[in-house]
Design a protein around this motif. Sequence first.
Motif, short mmCIF file in Angstrom:
data_model
loop_
_atom_site.label_atom_id
_atom_site.label_comp_id
_atom_site.label_asym_id
_atom_site.label_seq_id
_atom_site.Cartn_x
_atom_site.Cartn_y
_atom_site.Cartn_z
N THR A 254 -11.39 6.46 -17.54
CA THR A 254 -11.63 5.08 -17.09
C THR A 254 -10.47 4.15 -17.44
N HIS A 255 -10.04 4.20 -18.69
CA HIS A 255 -8.96 3.31 -19.15
C HIS A 255 -7.67 3.57 -18.39
N TYR A 256 -7.35 4.84 -18.19
CA TYR A 256 -6.11 5.20 -17.51
C TYR A 256 -6.16 4.76 -16.05
N LEU A 257 -7.31 4.96 -15.40
CA LEU A 257 -7.45 4.55 -14.00
C LEU A 257 -7.38 3.03 -13.88
N ASN A 258 -7.93 2.34 -14.84
CA ASN A 258 -7.87 0.88 -14.86
C ASN A 258 -6.42 0.40 -14.85
N ILE A 259 -5.58 1.03 -15.66
CA ILE A 259 -4.15 0.67 -15.71
C ILE A 259 -3.47 0.96 -14.38
N ILE A 260 -3.73 2.15 -13.84
CA ILE A 260 -3.09 2.55 -12.58
C ILE A 260 -3.48 1.61 -11.44
N ARG A 261 -4.76 1.28 -11.36
CA ARG A 261 -5.21 0.42 -10.26
C ARG A 261 -4.67 -1.00 -10.40
N LYS A 262 -4.57 -1.50 -11.62
CA LYS A 262 -3.98 -2.83 -11.81
C LYS A 262 -2.52 -2.83 -11.38
N ARG B 277 -1.20 -0.87 -9.17
CA ARG B 277 -1.18 -0.75 -7.71
C ARG B 277 -1.41 -2.11 -7.06
N LEU B 278 -2.36 -2.87 -7.59
CA LEU B 278 -2.62 -4.20 -7.04
C LEU B 278 -1.40 -5.11 -7.19
N LYS B 279 -0.74 -5.03 -8.34
CA LYS B 279 0.48 -5.82 -8.55
C LYS B 279 1.55 -5.44 -7.54
N ALA B 280 1.69 -4.14 -7.31
CA ALA B 280 2.70 -3.66 -6.36
C ALA B 280 2.43 -4.17 -4.95
N LEU B 281 1.15 -4.40 -4.65
CA LEU B 281 0.78 -4.92 -3.33
C LEU B 281 0.78 -6.45 -3.29
N GLY B 282 1.13 -7.06 -4.43
CA GLY B 282 1.17 -8.52 -4.49
C GLY B 282 -0.19 -9.15 -4.60
N LEU B 283 -1.17 -8.39 -5.11
CA LEU B 283 -2.54 -8.89 -5.24
C LEU B 283 -2.89 -9.13 -6.70
N PRO B 284 -3.87 -9.98 -6.99
CA PRO B 284 -4.27 -10.21 -8.39
C PRO B 284 -4.88 -8.96 -8.99
N ASP B 285 -4.56 -8.70 -10.26
CA ASP B 285 -5.03 -7.46 -10.88
C ASP B 285 -6.46 -7.55 -11.41
N SER C 88 -12.04 -6.60 -7.90
CA SER C 88 -13.13 -5.67 -8.21
C SER C 88 -12.65 -4.22 -8.29
N TYR C 89 -11.70 -3.87 -7.42
CA TYR C 89 -11.15 -2.51 -7.35
C TYR C 89 -10.69 -1.98 -8.70
N ALA C 90 -10.21 -2.89 -9.56
CA ALA C 90 -9.62 -2.46 -10.83
C ALA C 90 -10.48 -2.79 -12.05
N THR C 91 -11.68 -3.28 -11.84
CA THR C 91 -12.51 -3.62 -13.00
C THR C 91 -13.11 -2.36 -13.62
#
Length: 274
Positions: free
Chosen positions: A207-215, A217-225, A228-231
């Motif tokens: 869970t923790h590792y996926l949380n980091i990866i998804r955040k 990814r959102l940053k890379a797309l210019g979206l807020p980290d 819901s996708y990264a919670t």
Amino acid sequence: MPVEGGSGRSDIIIYVVSDSAGDTGEVVVRAAVAQFHPAYADVRRAPFVQDEGTIERVLIRALSENAVILYTLVIPRLREYMAMRAEEMNVQAVDLLGPLIESLERQTGSKSRQEPGLNHVLDADYFRKVEAVEFAVKYDDAKDPTGILKADIVLVGVSRTSKTPLSMYLAHKTYKVANVPLVPELKLPPELFKLPKSKIVGLTIGTHYLNIIRKERLKALGLPDNASYATTTRIEYELEYAESVMKQLGCVVIDVSHKAVEETASLILETVRG
């Protein structure tokens, strides 16, 4: 200038310059970048380079984007021009083949053939690889579920468990791979339950590792980290759902946390071979 790829925001841009297709260079680049996961690299190929003018244009773009160049140029004049101009322009450029070719020439006492693309001799294995890569692209993310029954391997897992990179890596090993995202709100393809469980590999992650990866990814797309996708709550919900699906399927499950694509692929091949 024949540059392929290059879309979206990235942490680093890497140009793979080759007087052939550039497959060798891209494989090496992705293996190196995997050591810096979850950093993202935008890998752009400049294939079939035949003249100094093309090299010059790639160097100018790399300079303007603070990019790195990795080159696999077999033709000596192109290799020498790249090395000279990269140094003059202060662009980071790594020669993958040159030093090795020169060492082999000294060791063998004979000159290299200086022919690009000799490792892509059009034999049966090469065509199988091309077919497998095309298969992986066509049946990525269950865009067409009919591929599930045609695949050698089917990967299932939540978003950002490396399903697509693994599919492409295994395709280069000539395996036809389809992958299916496990999303609680999406109905599973019925084809998935018609497969022998030996063909299915479940991918899970901490869970923790996926949380980091998804955040990231959102940053890379210019979206807020904080989307819901990264919670943590959403991730836990998805992982619990994925675990229940994998139990239904009776498939082998591999934890990809902190694993490079190559390491996970090796475990997958051990599983499907038997």
